[in-house]
Design a protein around this motif. Structure first.
Motif, PDB file in Angstrom:
ATOM      1  N   PRO A   1      -2.835  17.682  -2.172  1.00 28.71           N
ATOM      2  CA  PRO A   1      -3.431  16.433  -3.088  1.00 28.71           C
ATOM      3  C   PRO A   1      -3.884  15.401  -2.431  1.00 28.71           C
ATOM      4  O   PRO A   1      -3.492  14.895  -1.465  1.00 28.71           O
ATOM      5  CB  PRO A   1      -2.266  16.308  -4.040  1.00 28.71           C
ATOM      6  CG  PRO A   1      -1.315  17.568  -4.028  1.00 28.71           C
ATOM      7  CD  PRO A   1      -1.534  17.941  -2.463  1.00 28.71           C
ATOM      8  N   ALA A   2      -4.870  14.597  -2.988  1.00 30.49           N
ATOM      9  CA  ALA A   2      -5.490  13.146  -2.615  1.00 30.49           C
ATOM     10  C   ALA A   2      -4.446  12.552  -1.958  1.00 30.49           C
ATOM     11  O   ALA A   2      -4.444  11.619  -1.219  1.00 30.49           O
ATOM     12  CB  ALA A   2      -6.545  12.733  -3.464  1.00 30.49           C
ATOM     13  N   ASP A   3      -3.284  12.079  -2.830  1.00 28.82           N
ATOM     14  CA  ASP A   3      -2.415  11.144  -2.632  1.00 28.82           C
ATOM     15  C   ASP A   3      -1.533  11.703  -1.467  1.00 28.82           C
ATOM     16  O   ASP A   3      -0.734  10.820  -0.762  1.00 28.82           O
ATOM     17  CB  ASP A   3      -1.505  10.902  -3.550  1.00 28.82           C
ATOM     18  CG  ASP A   3      -0.647  12.155  -4.173  1.00 28.82           C
ATOM     19  OD1 ASP A   3      -0.967  13.145  -3.637  1.00 28.82           O
ATOM     20  OD2 ASP A   3       0.215  12.009  -5.280  1.00 28.82           O
ATOM     21  N   GLN A   4      -1.603  12.882  -0.833  1.00 27.44           N
ATOM     22  CA  GLN A   4      -0.786  13.183   0.405  1.00 27.44           C
ATOM     23  C   GLN A   4      -1.851  13.389   1.735  1.00 27.44           C
ATOM     24  O   GLN A   4      -1.312  13.776   2.767  1.00 27.44           O
ATOM     25  CB  GLN A   4      -0.281  14.602   0.294  1.00 27.44           C
ATOM     26  CG  GLN A   4       0.546  14.608  -1.172  1.00 27.44           C
ATOM     27  CD  GLN A   4       1.299  15.954  -1.323  1.00 27.44           C
ATOM     28  OE1 GLN A   4       1.265  16.878  -0.284  1.00 27.44           O
ATOM     29  NE2 GLN A   4       1.689  16.079  -2.507  1.00 27.44           N
ATOM     30  N   ARG A   5      -2.980  13.058   1.331  1.00 25.13           N
ATOM     31  CA  ARG A   5      -4.014  13.183   2.806  1.00 25.13           C
ATOM     32  C   ARG A   5      -3.801  12.380   3.780  1.00 25.13           C
ATOM     33  O   ARG A   5      -3.771  12.552   4.836  1.00 25.13           O
ATOM     34  CB  ARG A   5      -5.614  13.039   2.143  1.00 25.13           C
ATOM     35  CG  ARG A   5      -6.152  14.167   1.327  1.00 25.13           C
ATOM     36  CD  ARG A   5      -7.442  13.984   1.028  1.00 25.13           C
ATOM     37  NE  ARG A   5      -8.554  13.685   2.159  1.00 25.13           N
ATOM     38  CZ  ARG A   5      -9.273  14.581   2.572  1.00 25.13           C
ATOM     39  NH1 ARG A   5      -9.376  15.903   2.278  1.00 25.13           N
ATOM     40  NH2 ARG A   5     -10.054  14.481   3.535  1.00 25.13           N
TER      41      ARG A   5
ATOM     42  N   GLU B   1      -1.152   1.186   7.876  1.00 17.49           N
ATOM     43  CA  GLU B   1      -0.750   2.673   7.474  1.00 17.49           C
ATOM     44  C   GLU B   1      -0.117   3.534   8.688  1.00 17.49           C
ATOM     45  O   GLU B   1       0.809   4.327   8.417  1.00 17.49           O
ATOM     46  CB  GLU B   1      -2.192   3.354   6.946  1.00 17.49           C
ATOM     47  CG  GLU B   1      -1.939   4.875   6.713  1.00 17.49           C
ATOM     48  CD  GLU B   1      -0.906   4.974   5.164  1.00 17.49           C
ATOM     49  OE1 GLU B   1      -0.068   5.599   5.116  1.00 17.49           O
ATOM     50  OE2 GLU B   1      -1.418   4.013   4.427  1.00 17.49           O
TER      51      GLU B   1
ATOM     52  N   GLY C   1     -11.811   5.692   3.320  1.00 19.42           N
ATOM     53  CA  GLY C   1     -11.951   6.214   2.008  1.00 19.42           C
ATOM     54  C   GLY C   1     -13.431   6.834   1.862  1.00 19.42           C
ATOM     55  O   GLY C   1     -14.175   6.608   2.665  1.00 19.42           O
TER      56      GLY C   1
END
Length: 400
Positions: free
Chosen positions: A373-377, A167, A270
């Motif tokens: 939003p969660a997908d940008q964390r 990542e 996560g």
């Protein structure tokens, strides 16, 4: 004054603090000749250091640096002036000291939050009776056998490293050397050595637990302190931002770094980090109920402010050590040994204010990470690794 002169003087000033208090410079990856120059000079006078910090603040606006870099350096000069005044013997209130060091304001927590956390833990822990004893019993069952500690450290370091590199790319040459040490006031410590190398010391005097070891490895290494140092050395220092080549104790960068590191495991594994850890422990022949550990950790998070309260009681309200230790035992459900270890940390001249980096750093960055939003964390967490952010810049983003 030109930007190069300002940067040289800022680095000299930071390095000089290590002559006053050994360990004040947590890491330095800049010009070794600059460090040698400061090391061979006379021991600096704290009053002179405070004056230098004030002078550099007054000259900084004319240096022509980008706004973010100017704000970063200015906040750190505020912190250094306060440290110099403390070394010189000035009386500074503890709340003002923390504000100057870390760019945050602190206050005692509402104890109803602790009572609510206790109610949640009461429902999650086995048995009945005294909650502190039941929590201690849970922690005893959660202990890592001494002969398994090294294998556990290696397993989690390897697993987290693979996840993080996918990542947040790291140099191929980066490495972390884990060592077990003793007689320290902390549970773990990252010594960043430069050139993408770290030595992580784990306090062997403290029992390590199945539920907290993954957090410790993530905090100190992947994607915590080691990862942040590596990426900032490559991207910022390599890009000419020389002020990032020094990491100083009791400055805003500490609050940002500790807040980042305390969110590191969730960034890497996560919200179901416990279930992920359960599989790794199973491969090592250890039983670990990951789902239960997650639930207990969520409940215990409500006790985050207890240690900062203890610091305020000790340094702001003049309570004696025994009373503060009893406060820690009552509200954080600490054993007497753990409470005294915390008290030792809070009583250290260098580290006494540092507990706020964990408490306020975690809270501030939790709010900031939750604001997208969660997908940008993950991308937002990456900004913590790569940008020269300070608490005031985070608050400005939240306000906007």
């Amino acid at each position: 004054m030109s930007a190069p002169r300002i940067l040289d003087d800022y680095l000299r000033l930071g390095l000089a603090f290590d002559r006053v208090e050994d360990g004040f410079v947590d890491a330095f990856t800049g010009d070794p000749e600059l460090r040698k120059e400061v090391a061979v000079g006379p021991r600096p006078d704290p009053r002179t250091l405070a004056g230098t910090a004030r002078r550099l603040r007054s000259e900084l606006p004319a240096a022509g640096l980008p706004r973010a870099r100017q704000a970063f350096i200015d906040a750190h000069l505020v912190a250094l002036e306060c440290s110099a005044r403390k070394f010189a013997g000035d009386e500074i209130s503890f709340v003002d000291e923390v504000r100057a060091y870390f760019d945050v304001d602190i206050a005692m927590e509402d104890q109803e939050r602790y009572r609510d956390a206790h109610r949640q833990l009461d429902e999650l822990l086995d048995g009945s009776g005294d909650l502190g004893e039941r929590y201690a019993s849970y922690k005893r069952r959660d202990e890592i056998p001494a002969d398994k500690l090294t294998a556990c450290v290696d397993a989690f370091a390897g697993a987290l490293r693979d996840r993080v590199r996918a990542e947040y790319p790291l140099p191929e040459t980066e490495t972390v050397d884990f060592q077990v040490v003793s007689d320290k006031p902390w549970s773990g410590f990252n010594y960043y050595l430069g050139n993408y190398r770290s030595r992580v010391a784990i306090n062997g005097d403290l029992t390590q637990h199945l539920s907290t070891l993954p957090h410790l490895i993530a905090h100190e290494a992947y994607p915590g302190h080691h990862t942040e140092h590596c990426r900032k050395e490559r991207l910022l220092v390599g890009g000419g931002e020389r002020e990032q080549s020094i990491f100083l104790v009791n400055t805003p960068q500490c609050l940002m770094a500790e807040g980042l590191a305390d969110h590191a495991l969730h960034a890497a594994a996560g919200d179901d980090w416990g279930l992920w850890a359960q599989e790794i422990y199973a491969d090592l022949g250890l039983r670990f109920d990951g789902e239960r550990a997650q639930a207990i950790a969520r409940a215990a998070a409500g006790l985050l402010g207890v240690r900062q309260d203890a610091a305020l009681l000790l340094h702001d309200r003049g309570r004696d050590a025994d009373e503060v230790a009893a406060y820690l035992e009552r509200w954080s459900l600490s054993t007497p040994q753990r409470a005294r270890q915390t008290l030792r940390f809070l009583s250290s001249p260098l580290w006494r204010a540092y507990i706020s980096t964990y408490v306020e750093g975690y809270r501030l960055l939790q709010t900031w990470l939750d604001a997208v939003p969660a997908d940008q964390r993950l991308a937002r967490f990456g900004r913590l690794l790569d940008e020269p952010l300070i608490p005031s810049s985070i608050r400005a983003e939240l306000a906007a």
